[in-house]
Design a protein around this motif. Structure first.
Motif, PDB file in Angstrom:
ATOM      1  N   GLN A 228       0.906  -1.251   0.061  1.00 26.90           N
ATOM      2  CA  GLN A 228       0.119   0.028  -0.068  1.00 26.90           C
ATOM      3  C   GLN A 228       1.049   0.993  -0.038  1.00 26.90           C
ATOM      4  OE1 GLN A 228      -2.598  -0.392   3.417  1.00 26.90           O
ATOM      5  NE2 GLN A 228      -3.721  -1.975   2.841  1.00 26.90           N
ATOM      6  N   ILE A 229       0.618   2.105  -1.080  1.00 25.44           N
ATOM      7  CA  ILE A 229       1.850   3.231  -1.355  1.00 25.44           C
ATOM      8  C   ILE A 229       1.165   4.341  -1.359  1.00 25.44           C
ATOM      9  CG2 ILE A 229       1.905   3.036  -3.767  1.00 25.44           C
ATOM     10  CD1 ILE A 229       5.065   3.409  -3.161  1.00 25.44           C
ATOM     11  N   GLU A 230       1.634   5.581  -0.907  1.00 31.48           N
ATOM     12  CA  GLU A 230       1.052   6.823  -1.017  1.00 31.48           C
ATOM     13  C   GLU A 230       2.092   7.652  -1.688  1.00 31.48           C
ATOM     14  OE1 GLU A 230      -1.085  10.833   1.357  1.00 31.48           O
ATOM     15  OE2 GLU A 230      -0.540   8.778   2.361  1.00 31.48           O
ATOM     16  N   LEU A 231       1.936   8.283  -2.868  1.00 34.51           N
ATOM     17  CA  LEU A 231       3.141   9.105  -3.516  1.00 34.51           C
ATOM     18  C   LEU A 231       2.360  10.631  -3.761  1.00 34.51           C
ATOM     19  CD1 LEU A 231       4.093   6.837  -6.427  1.00 34.51           C
ATOM     20  CD2 LEU A 231       5.082   7.084  -4.064  1.00 34.51           C
ATOM     21  N   GLU A 232       3.473  11.519  -3.470  1.00 35.85           N
ATOM     22  CA  GLU A 232       3.013  12.998  -3.887  1.00 35.85           C
ATOM     23  C   GLU A 232       3.551  13.183  -5.396  1.00 35.85           C
ATOM     24  OE1 GLU A 232       4.430  17.407  -3.145  1.00 35.85           O
ATOM     25  OE2 GLU A 232       3.633  16.162  -1.203  1.00 35.85           O
ATOM     26  N   ILE A 233       2.518  13.311  -6.586  1.00 30.93           N
ATOM     27  CA  ILE A 233       3.055  13.334  -7.745  1.00 30.93           C
ATOM     28  C   ILE A 233       2.417  14.838  -8.298  1.00 30.93           C
ATOM     29  CG2 ILE A 233       2.541  12.528 -10.318  1.00 30.93           C
ATOM     30  CD1 ILE A 233       2.054   9.871  -8.934  1.00 30.93           C
ATOM     31  N   ASP A 234       3.504  15.728  -8.727  1.00 27.66           N
ATOM     32  CA  ASP A 234       3.124  17.006  -8.978  1.00 27.66           C
ATOM     33  C   ASP A 234       2.371  17.489  -7.726  1.00 27.66           C
ATOM     34  OD1 ASP A 234       4.450  16.528 -11.127  1.00 27.66           O
ATOM     35  OD2 ASP A 234       2.836  15.691 -12.093  1.00 27.66           O
ATOM     36  N   GLY A 235       2.405  17.513  -6.755  1.00 30.73           N
ATOM     37  CA  GLY A 235       1.799  18.326  -5.804  1.00 30.73           C
ATOM     38  C   GLY A 235       0.533  17.565  -5.248  1.00 30.73           C
ATOM     39  N   THR A 236       0.102  16.432  -5.711  1.00 29.04           N
ATOM     40  CA  THR A 236      -1.146  15.792  -5.323  1.00 29.04           C
ATOM     41  C   THR A 236      -0.841  14.513  -4.673  1.00 29.04           C
ATOM     42  OG1 THR A 236      -2.105  16.939  -7.096  1.00 29.04           O
ATOM     43  CG2 THR A 236      -3.251  14.874  -6.173  1.00 29.04           C
ATOM     44  N   ASP A 237      -1.319  13.989  -3.626  1.00 30.31           N
ATOM     45  CA  ASP A 237      -1.119  12.897  -3.055  1.00 30.31           C
ATOM     46  C   ASP A 237      -2.253  11.712  -3.837  1.00 30.31           C
ATOM     47  OD1 ASP A 237       0.476  14.026  -1.297  1.00 30.31           O
ATOM     48  OD2 ASP A 237      -0.517  13.907   0.473  1.00 30.31           O
ATOM     49  N   GLN A 238      -1.573  10.687  -3.966  1.00 23.95           N
ATOM     50  CA  GLN A 238      -2.389   9.438  -4.767  1.00 23.95           C
ATOM     51  C   GLN A 238      -2.040   8.187  -3.977  1.00 23.95           C
ATOM     52  OE1 GLN A 238      -2.415   9.629  -9.111  1.00 23.95           O
ATOM     53  NE2 GLN A 238      -1.440  11.754  -9.117  1.00 23.95           N
ATOM     54  N   THR A 239      -2.879   7.505  -3.861  1.00 22.74           N
ATOM     55  CA  THR A 239      -2.469   5.747  -3.333  1.00 22.74           C
ATOM     56  C   THR A 239      -3.031   4.857  -4.062  1.00 22.74           C
ATOM     57  OG1 THR A 239      -4.508   5.823  -2.189  1.00 22.74           O
ATOM     58  CG2 THR A 239      -2.924   7.019  -1.073  1.00 22.74           C
ATOM     59  N   ALA A 240      -2.472   3.567  -3.872  1.00 26.28           N
ATOM     60  CA  ALA A 240      -2.665   2.541  -4.715  1.00 26.28           C
ATOM     61  C   ALA A 240      -2.223   1.296  -3.838  1.00 26.28           C
ATOM     62  CB  ALA A 240      -1.806   2.501  -6.055  1.00 26.28           C
ATOM     63  N   THR A 241      -2.557   0.198  -4.133  1.00 26.89           N
ATOM     64  CA  THR A 241      -2.555  -0.969  -3.506  1.00 26.89           C
ATOM     65  C   THR A 241      -2.325  -2.217  -4.494  1.00 26.89           C
ATOM     66  OG1 THR A 241      -3.798  -0.527  -1.447  1.00 26.89           O
ATOM     67  CG2 THR A 241      -3.332  -2.767  -1.629  1.00 26.89           C
ATOM     68  N   CYS A 242      -1.360  -2.878  -4.616  1.00 25.24           N
ATOM     69  CA  CYS A 242      -1.150  -3.936  -5.503  1.00 25.24           C
ATOM     70  C   CYS A 242      -0.344  -5.138  -4.767  1.00 25.24           C
ATOM     71  CB  CYS A 242       0.017  -3.279  -6.706  1.00 25.24           C
ATOM     72  SG  CYS A 242      -0.757  -2.167  -7.562  1.00 25.24           S
ATOM     73  N   GLU A 243      -0.760  -6.291  -5.438  1.00 29.93           N
ATOM     74  CA  GLU A 243      -0.036  -7.505  -4.995  1.00 29.93           C
ATOM     75  C   GLU A 243       1.096  -7.795  -5.998  1.00 29.93           C
ATOM     76  OE1 GLU A 243      -2.902 -10.368  -5.044  1.00 29.93           O
ATOM     77  OE2 GLU A 243      -3.670  -9.770  -2.927  1.00 29.93           O
ATOM     78  N   GLY A 244       2.150  -8.627  -5.484  1.00 29.84           N
ATOM     79  CA  GLY A 244       3.322  -9.001  -6.216  1.00 29.84           C
ATOM     80  C   GLY A 244       4.044 -10.280  -5.690  1.00 29.84           C
ATOM     81  N   ASP A 245       4.785 -10.405  -6.451  1.00 26.93           N
ATOM     82  CA  ASP A 245       5.882 -11.846  -5.825  1.00 26.93           C
ATOM     83  C   ASP A 245       6.846 -11.393  -5.147  1.00 26.93           C
ATOM     84  OD1 ASP A 245       4.337 -13.433  -7.884  1.00 26.93           O
ATOM     85  OD2 ASP A 245       5.615 -13.176  -9.390  1.00 26.93           O
ATOM     86  N   GLY A 246       6.480 -11.002  -3.736  1.00 24.34           N
ATOM     87  CA  GLY A 246       7.384 -10.375  -2.916  1.00 24.34           C
ATOM     88  C   GLY A 246       7.116  -8.970  -2.655  1.00 24.34           C
ATOM     89  N   PRO A 247       7.668  -8.450  -1.529  1.00 25.76           N
ATOM     90  CA  PRO A 247       7.566  -6.995  -1.219  1.00 25.76           C
ATOM     91  C   PRO A 247       7.939  -5.953  -2.261  1.00 25.76           C
ATOM     92  CG  PRO A 247       8.916  -7.932   0.038  1.00 25.76           C
ATOM     93  CD  PRO A 247       8.534  -9.225  -0.689  1.00 25.76           C
ATOM     94  N   VAL A 248       9.054  -6.224  -2.858  1.00 26.93           N
ATOM     95  CA  VAL A 248       9.610  -5.113  -3.610  1.00 26.93           C
ATOM     96  C   VAL A 248       8.801  -5.187  -5.097  1.00 26.93           C
ATOM     97  CG1 VAL A 248      11.659  -4.703  -4.943  1.00 26.93           C
ATOM     98  CG2 VAL A 248      11.887  -5.497  -2.793  1.00 26.93           C
ATOM     99  N   ASP A 249       8.511  -6.314  -5.585  1.00 27.44           N
ATOM    100  CA  ASP A 249       7.714  -6.638  -6.754  1.00 27.44           C
ATOM    101  C   ASP A 249       6.348  -5.864  -6.418  1.00 27.44           C
ATOM    102  OD1 ASP A 249       7.383  -7.512  -9.243  1.00 27.44           O
ATOM    103  OD2 ASP A 249       5.650  -8.678  -8.536  1.00 27.44           O
ATOM    104  N   ALA A 250       5.641  -5.957  -5.511  1.00 26.29           N
ATOM    105  CA  ALA A 250       4.360  -5.399  -5.077  1.00 26.29           C
ATOM    106  C   ALA A 250       4.440  -3.809  -4.993  1.00 26.29           C
ATOM    107  CB  ALA A 250       3.940  -6.012  -3.925  1.00 26.29           C
ATOM    108  N   THR A 251       5.792  -3.603  -4.653  1.00 20.82           N
ATOM    109  CA  THR A 251       6.056  -2.127  -4.152  1.00 20.82           C
ATOM    110  C   THR A 251       6.092  -1.293  -5.696  1.00 20.82           C
ATOM    111  OG1 THR A 251       7.020  -2.644  -2.206  1.00 20.82           O
ATOM    112  CG2 THR A 251       7.615  -0.147  -3.335  1.00 20.82           C
ATOM    113  N   PHE A 252       6.862  -2.035  -6.488  1.00 19.81           N
ATOM    114  CA  PHE A 252       7.038  -1.249  -7.740  1.00 19.81           C
ATOM    115  C   PHE A 252       5.925  -1.457  -8.746  1.00 19.81           C
ATOM    116  CE2 PHE A 252      12.042  -2.167  -8.091  1.00 19.81           C
ATOM    117  CZ  PHE A 252      12.300  -1.484  -7.125  1.00 19.81           C
TER     118      PHE A 252
END
Length: 524
Positions: A413-437
């Motif tokens: 579960q990640i929250e990024l600030e992109i061009d001044g706006t906060d955005q969130t997303a949740t993804c699954e992956g083959d391990g924590p790094v893959d899910a994060t990317f």
């Protein structure tokens, strides 16, 4: 021979018993070669008397004492013997080839110790006369010790010391065998013995203090002020139970406080740290970090106030120079208590000059890291510098939470600030790094291909920073990112985001037909 200190009453003899009393520490047994090595170091350092061992204790001890006696160039070589004729003969056999041999014989004189051999006071007195006389017939350098002297009745102590002197003892050692006495008592005892016992002015009084109550060094120095002219000690304070007076402590105390203790020794203090570390290695007894003189923190300053003071004037927080004991210099380890002055000095030491604004940024990140690590190393600092290199920040990490384990796919579960706006997303992956990317790509869609993902530990330990390097390629453009954090997944996210930011910058700079060369974090 008899060591004469009358010509210079300020001269204090150093009697080192690391190879005898020090080796009696449970687990501190040294090999034959290690004993020879330590004896050579002690001899070279300027120790007056080396108590090389207890010859009758074992064949190995006998051989070690005998070889040390043959090899010694400067020191008196001493062997220990109980108040028994076979012990004394065996001792003399071991030390006979020394240029300066000494027999050290002893017997316990306190009521508790007299009860062990079941001797009356008179029987013990006769034993002392017999054994000291026998030792003196073998060599003119004889030391005698009434073990547990500080718990022996005053009148009896005076009596047996007088007997030992008349029998030929040239040194009388007063052991505080169980570390029971206090500095004032130690001084009073030596002073009264010198004033009371006939012949006391013709011999050397010594002190042998144990550290059971943490007062061995203080007791030894108090005895010297009262007239003792020999200190029995060991390297690092090694010895029975809580150990002995530490050689490095008494020697440096006399050197630093010469204003109130005008006494000198023949010790080359610049060799202290080397022999301390060697004894620690061969004995297996590690020196506690905060030990006086030789502990790794003895010349280290982490507090911001202390570091600032040290950078301006070393004497503000150091009463001796580290060079005096064989160190290259003071250490200013960086930790959560350190300030900007120390961080700037460390960066300069590492060959990195930064401006005030960049220093502020590095300092914020440094404090955050220091709250999570017990010690921040040089490589950690360099990684922070790399991570704070100026560049585009169209995308920045606000928050990251990862769930992973054996129960199913990893989820980020990640929250990024992109061009001044906060955005969130949740993804699954083959391990924590893959899910994060994957979560990052969902919030910032791109065609970049991951060419390299590499993780290295900056420093050792389970709390080490991980340095993550990422290389992305998009339409022939290459950008790299690098970040460091004690959390490998966080470092991975930051490195990936950094590379994406540089791709954003590259897109803006590159027009049709432009050279699409590699962009690395070092360029921005």
């Amino acid at each position: 021979m008899t060591i004469d200190t009358s010509a210079d009453n300020s001269r204090v003899l150093i009697f080192d018993t690391t190879l005898r009393d020090g080796e009696q520490s449970p687990g501190a047994t040294m090999t034959h070669e290690e004993k020879l090595e330590i004896a050579e170091l002690l001899d070279d350092m300027g120790v007056d008397i080396i108590e090389a061992g207890f010859p009758i204790a074992s064949e190995g001890d006998f051989r070690a004492v005998s070889e040390i006696a043959q090899r010694s160039k400067n020191s008196v070589i001493c062997g220990l013997a109980r108040a028994q004729l076979p012990d004394i003969d065996r001792c003399m056999e071991a030390i006979k080839h020394a240029a300066q041999p000494r027999i050290h014989t002893f017997i316990g004189t306190s009521p508790l110790h007299r009860a062990i051999p079941n001797l009356t006071m008179d029987e013990m007195a006769d034993r002392i006369h017999q054994t000291v006389s026998h030792a003196r017939n073998l060599t003119d350098n004889v030391q005698w010790s009434p073990m547990d002297a500080t718990r022996t009745e005053w009148d009896y102590l005076c009596r047996v010391i007088e007997i030992a002197i008349k029998a030929g003892a040239t040194t009388i050692n007063i052991p505080d065998t169980v570390g029971y006495t206090a500095p004032r008592e130690s001084a009073d005892l030596i002073r009264r013995l010198i004033e009371t016992v006939p012949g006391a002015d013709e011999i050397v009084f010594a002190t042998h203090c144990h550290n059971d109550l943490g007062m061995a060094t203080a007791n030894s120095l108090a005895a010297v002020e009262a007239g003792a002219r020999q200190i029995e000690c060991t390297i690092n304070g090694l010895g029975e139970r809580a150990g002995n007076t530490a050689l490095e402590e008494v020697v440096m105390a006399m050197k630093v406080r010469n204003d109130i203790m005008p006494f000198s020794t023949g010790i080359d203090t610049k060799k202290i740290m080397h022999i301390s570390r060697r004894v620690s290695t061969v004995s297996g007894f590690q020196v506690q970090p905060n030990k006086a003189i030789v502990g790794k923190n003895a010349f280290a300053h982490e507090s911001g106030i202390h570091q600032d003071g040290m950078l301006k004037n070393a004497e503000t927080f150091e009463i001796m120079r580290p060079e005096d004991v064989g160190l290259a210099g003071t250490s200013l380890p960086l930790g959560k208590h350190s300030g900007r002055a120390a961080l700037r000095a460390k960066l300069k030491e590492l060959g990195t000059e930064v401006g005030d604004n960049q220093l502020k940024d590095i300092f914020v990140r440094f404090k955050d890291l220091a709250d999570r690590k017990k010690e921040v190393f040089d490589d950690d600092i360099l990684a922070l510098v790399s991570a704070t290199t100026e560049g585009a920040d169209a995308i920045s990490l606000v928050n990251l939470r990862v769930v992973c384990g054996t129960g199913g796919p990893a989820e980020a579960q990640i929250e990024l600030e992109i061009d001044g706006t906060d955005q969130t997303a949740t993804c699954e992956g083959d391990g924590p790094v893959d899910a994060t990317f994957k979560a990052i790509r969902e919030l910032h869609p791109n065609k970049a291909r991951l060419q390299l993902y590499q993780v290295n530990a900056v420093t050792a330990g389970t709390d080490a920073q991980a340095t993550v390097s990422v290389r992305l390629e998009e339409d022939g453009m290459i950008a790299t990112g690098q970040s460091a954090d004690t959390d490998t997944v966080v470092a991975s996210a930051l490195a990936y985001i950094q590379a994406l930011n540089r791709l954003v910058v590259r897109r803006a700079k590159v027009g049709p037909g432009a050279d699409k060369r590699e962009i690395s974090y070092k360029e921005l």
